[in-house]
Design an enzyme around this catalytic site. Structure first.
Site, mmCIF file in Angstrom:
data_model
loop_
_atom_site.group_PDB
_atom_site.id
_atom_site.type_symbol
_atom_site.label_atom_id
_atom_site.label_comp_id
_atom_site.label_asym_id
_atom_site.label_seq_id
_atom_site.Cartn_x
_atom_site.Cartn_y
_atom_site.Cartn_z
ATOM 1 C CG ASP A 53 35.321 48.558 38.686
ATOM 2 O OD1 ASP A 53 36.254 47.994 39.287
ATOM 3 O OD2 ASP A 53 35.154 48.457 37.453
ATOM 4 C CG HIS A 66 40.140 48.957 39.056
ATOM 5 N ND1 HIS A 66 41.281 48.893 38.289
ATOM 6 C CD2 HIS A 66 39.106 48.764 38.196
ATOM 7 C CE1 HIS A 66 40.962 48.675 37.022
ATOM 8 N NE2 HIS A 66 39.639 48.570 36.932
ATOM 9 C CG ASP A 76 41.766 45.759 35.819
ATOM 10 O OD1 ASP A 76 42.801 45.745 35.132
ATOM 11 O OD2 ASP A 76 40.664 46.172 35.407
ATOM 12 N NE ARG A 77 49.438 49.283 40.487
ATOM 13 C CZ ARG A 77 50.153 49.938 39.574
ATOM 14 N NH1 ARG A 77 49.812 49.867 38.305
ATOM 15 N NH2 ARG A 77 51.195 50.651 39.924
ATOM 16 C CE LYS A 78 43.206 47.900 32.262
ATOM 17 N NZ LYS A 78 42.238 47.851 33.372
ATOM 18 C CG PHE A 79 51.727 45.598 37.610
ATOM 19 C CD1 PHE A 79 52.229 46.403 38.623
ATOM 20 C CD2 PHE A 79 50.911 44.526 37.957
ATOM 21 C CE1 PHE A 79 51.922 46.144 39.954
ATOM 22 C CE2 PHE A 79 50.603 44.264 39.281
ATOM 23 C CZ PHE A 79 51.106 45.072 40.281
ATOM 24 C CB VAL A 80 52.774 49.319 31.858
ATOM 25 C CG1 VAL A 80 51.997 50.563 32.201
ATOM 26 C CG2 VAL A 80 53.715 49.598 30.678
ATOM 27 C CG ASP A 81 57.518 51.818 35.660
ATOM 28 O OD1 ASP A 81 58.660 52.014 35.202
ATOM 29 O OD2 ASP A 81 56.870 52.682 36.271
ATOM 30 C CB THR A 93 59.411 50.275 38.756
ATOM 31 O OG1 THR A 93 60.585 51.074 38.683
ATOM 32 C CG2 THR A 93 58.272 51.077 39.321
HETATM 33 O O1 6AU Z 1 31.604 46.498 32.964
HETATM 34 P P1 6AU Z 1 32.200 47.858 33.186
HETATM 35 O O2 6AU Z 1 32.298 48.656 31.931
HETATM 36 O O3 6AU Z 1 31.525 48.611 34.294
HETATM 37 O O4 6AU Z 1 33.681 47.622 33.766
HETATM 38 C C1 6AU Z 1 34.674 46.990 33.028
HETATM 39 C C2 6AU Z 1 35.890 46.762 33.863
HETATM 40 C C3 6AU Z 1 36.580 48.002 34.378
HETATM 41 C C4 6AU Z 1 37.734 48.222 33.426
HETATM 42 O O5 6AU Z 1 38.835 48.814 34.096
HETATM 43 C C5 6AU Z 1 38.075 46.813 32.979
HETATM 44 O O6 6AU Z 1 36.865 46.059 33.090
HETATM 45 N N1 6AU Z 1 38.558 46.717 31.576
HETATM 46 C C6 6AU Z 1 39.780 46.062 31.265
HETATM 47 C C7 6AU Z 1 40.503 45.217 32.182
HETATM 48 C C8 6AU Z 1 39.854 44.224 32.977
HETATM 49 O O7 6AU Z 1 41.718 45.157 32.149
HETATM 50 C C9 6AU Z 1 40.293 46.102 29.974
HETATM 51 C C10 6AU Z 1 39.524 46.638 28.920
HETATM 52 O O8 6AU Z 1 39.903 46.587 27.776
HETATM 53 N N2 6AU Z 1 38.310 47.179 29.251
HETATM 54 C C11 6AU Z 1 37.810 47.213 30.517
HETATM 55 O O9 6AU Z 1 36.681 47.689 30.708
HETATM 56 O O10 6AU Z 1 37.051 47.745 35.688
#
Ligand code: 6AU
Length: 379
Positions: free
Chosen positions: A43, A67, A100-105, A109
Site C-alpha cells: 500500500d 490496492h 484486494d478489490r473486495k468486490f461487492v455488487d 456489475t
Molecule cells: O498491515 P496493514 O495494516 O498496513 O495493512 C493491512 C492490509 C490493508 C487492508 O486493506 C487489508 O490488509 N485488510 C483486509 C484485506 C486484505 O482484505 C481485510 C481486513 O480485515 N483487514 C485488512 O487490513 O491493505
C-alpha cells in the site's frame, strides 16, 4: 476455529496434493519452495514505489497484495502498464498477485468490474477477493466470468500475411471488398503501383487492372495455444522465470472476505458461515478466505486462509507481546499467534514492512517468523 481440523497439522506440500483449486495447489508448492508464507500488502503511493518495492521484497514473499485504486500513476496499458510490469516481476521472483478489490455488487456489475473497465483486474491479478454481503450468486457470476476469460485466453489471435501477384489480369469489383473466410477474418488489399492508395473508389476497373502489382492478404484466426501466457516482460531483465517451479496455472482464484481484522467489525458468525458454504459450492474458483482464523471444519475442507492485521513488535522487544492498533480501527496480532494459535496459513503485512527503515530486510524478518510459526504448528 476448528482446532482439531487435520489441515492444521498437515504440511503445505501435502495440502498441495489435495487442493481443489489448481492455483491453491501451486501456491502451497511455491510456499514450500521459498519457505515463505508471507504476503506483502504493497500500500504505497505511486506506481514507481510499488514496482520498486515488489522487486526488492519479491524474494521474501509468495503473494503481493495490491490496492490498484490507491496508487497514483497506475498505467492501465494492458501490455506495458503497471499490471503487466507487476506480472513480469511476479514471474521473476515467484509470487502471485492479489488485488484486494473486495468486490461487492450485483453479479453483472461485478463481472464487468473484474474483467473489463480501466484496470482489467483479471488480466494481471491471479487472486482477488469479494465481500459476500451481496449473496452467493455474485460468487457464481465471478466464477463464470473467470471461466470465460480462461477459455478465451487459451486462444491467441494468429495473424498471417501473404503477398502475391495476381496470376491473371482479370479481376472484378468483388475482389476489392473486405470479405470473410471460413477460418477467420481475411482482408485482401489491392496494392496500387503508384500512389499507395488501395481500394480507390472512383477509378474504373480497366484503369486499375493495369496498376495492380500485388495482393496482400492478412488472415486473422483464433488458434489454441498449448501454454497460454500473459504479456511478460516490459523491462529488460524481468523476463526470467523463477527457478524451481513452472508458471502458475491460468485459473483465477477468489478469496472470500469472511472475517475482518477491524475493531467492531459487523460481520456475524452467520455471515462467516455463509462464506464457508459459498466456498464449498465453488471449490474450483474459491481458494479460501481472508479471515482471522482457520475456517476449515468439514472433513474434506482444505481452504487456504490469508490473514491481515499482522505486525511484529519492534526488533529486540518481547516477540509475542501485544501490538498496538493503528488508531483507525486496525488491530494487530503477531505471526506466532495468527499462524500457531488461530491456524491461518499466510499472513498479510503492510505497514509493518513498508514503514520500516529497510523494507526488504524487514520483509525477510517477517518471512522467517511466519515460517517458523508454521513449522512449529505442523511439527
Ligand atoms: O498491515 P496493514 O495494516 O498496513 O495493512 C493491512 C492490509 C490493508 C487492508 O486493506 C487489508 O490488509 N485488510 C483486509 C484485506 C486484505 O482484505 C481485510 C481486513 O480485515 N483487514 C485488512 O487490513 O491493505
Amino acid at each position: 476455529m476448528a482446532s482439531r481440523h487435520p489441515t492444521l497439522k498437515t504440511p503445505f506440500f501435502e495440502r498441495a496434493k489435495h487442493a481443489d483449486h489448481p492455483l491453491t495447489a501451486y501456491l502451497y508448492r511455491l510456499m514450500v519452495l521459498k519457505s515463505s508464507n508471507l504476503c506483502l500488502s504493497a500500500d504505497v503511493h505511486t506506481a514507481r514505489d510499488l514496482l520498486a518495492l515488489a522487486d526488492k521484497a519479491g524474494p521474501s514473499i509468495v503473494v503481493l497484495k495490491t490496492h490498484y485504486d490507491l496508487i497514483s500513476g497506475w498505467d492501465y496499458n494492458p501490455v506495458t502498464g503497471t499490471g503487466a510490469r507487476l506480472a513480469a516481476l511476479a514471474r521473476k521472483h515467484g509470487f502471485l498477485i492479489f488485488e484486494d478489490r473486495k468486490f461487492v455488487d450485483i453479479g453483472k456489475t461485478v463481472q464487468m468490474q473484474f474483467t473489463a473497465g480501466t484496470a482489467r483486474i483479471i488480466e494481471w491479478a491471479h487472486i482477488t477477493n469479494a465481500n459476500m454481503d451481496a449473496g452467493k450468486d455474485m460468487v457464481r457470476a465471478m466464477a463464470e466470468a473467470a471461466a470465460k476469460w480462461k477459455e478465451r485466453i487459451n486462444y491467441e489471435v494468429k495473424t498471417s500475411v501473404t503477398v502475391g501477384t495476381p496470376v491473371s489480369d482479370h479481376f472484378d469489383d468483388e475482389h476489392e471488398h473486405e470479405h470473410e473466410h471460413e477460418n477467420g477474418d481475411t482482408l485482401s488489399r489491392l496494392e496500387p503501383r503508384e500512389n499507395g492508395v488501395s481500394n480507390g473508389g472512383s477509378r474504373d476497373t480497366e484503369a486499375r487492372k493495369g496498376s495492380i502489382v500485388s495482393i496482400t492478404t492478412v488472415t486473422q484466426s483464433f488458434e489454441p495455444v498449448d501454454s497460454p501466457r500473459l504479456p511478460k516482460s516490459t523491462t529488460d531483465g524481468d523476463d526470467n522465470l523463477f527457478p524451481g517451479i513452472e508458471e502458475p496455472p491460468m485459473d483465477r482464484g477468489l478469496l472470500l472476505l469472511a472475517q475482518m481484522s477491524t475493531k467492531g467489525c459487523l460481520m456475524t458468525p452467520a455471515y462467516t458461515q455463509a462464506c464457508v458454504e459459498a466456498a464449498r459450492d465453488h471449490k474450483g474458483f474459491v481458494m479460501g478466505f481472508v479471515s482471522q482464523e482457520s475456517l476449515n471444519s468439514a472433513p474434506d475442507d482444505n481452504f487456504i486462509h490469508i490473514t491481515p492485521g499482522c505486525k511484529l513488535p519492534p526488533e529486540g522487544e518481547e516477540e509475542n507481546g501485544q501490538v498496538e492498533g493503528d488508531g483507525l480501527g486496525q488491530q494487530y496480532n503477531t505471526p506466532a499467534k495468527l499462524i500457531g494459535i488461530r491456524g491461518v496459513d499466510i499472513v498479510i503485512v503492510g505497514r509493518g514492512i513498508i514503514e520500516a527503515d529497510d523494507p526488504p530486510s524487514e520483509a525477510e524478518r517477517y518471512r522467517r517468523k511466519a515460517w517458523t510459526a508454521y513449522q512449529a504448528r505442523v511439527a
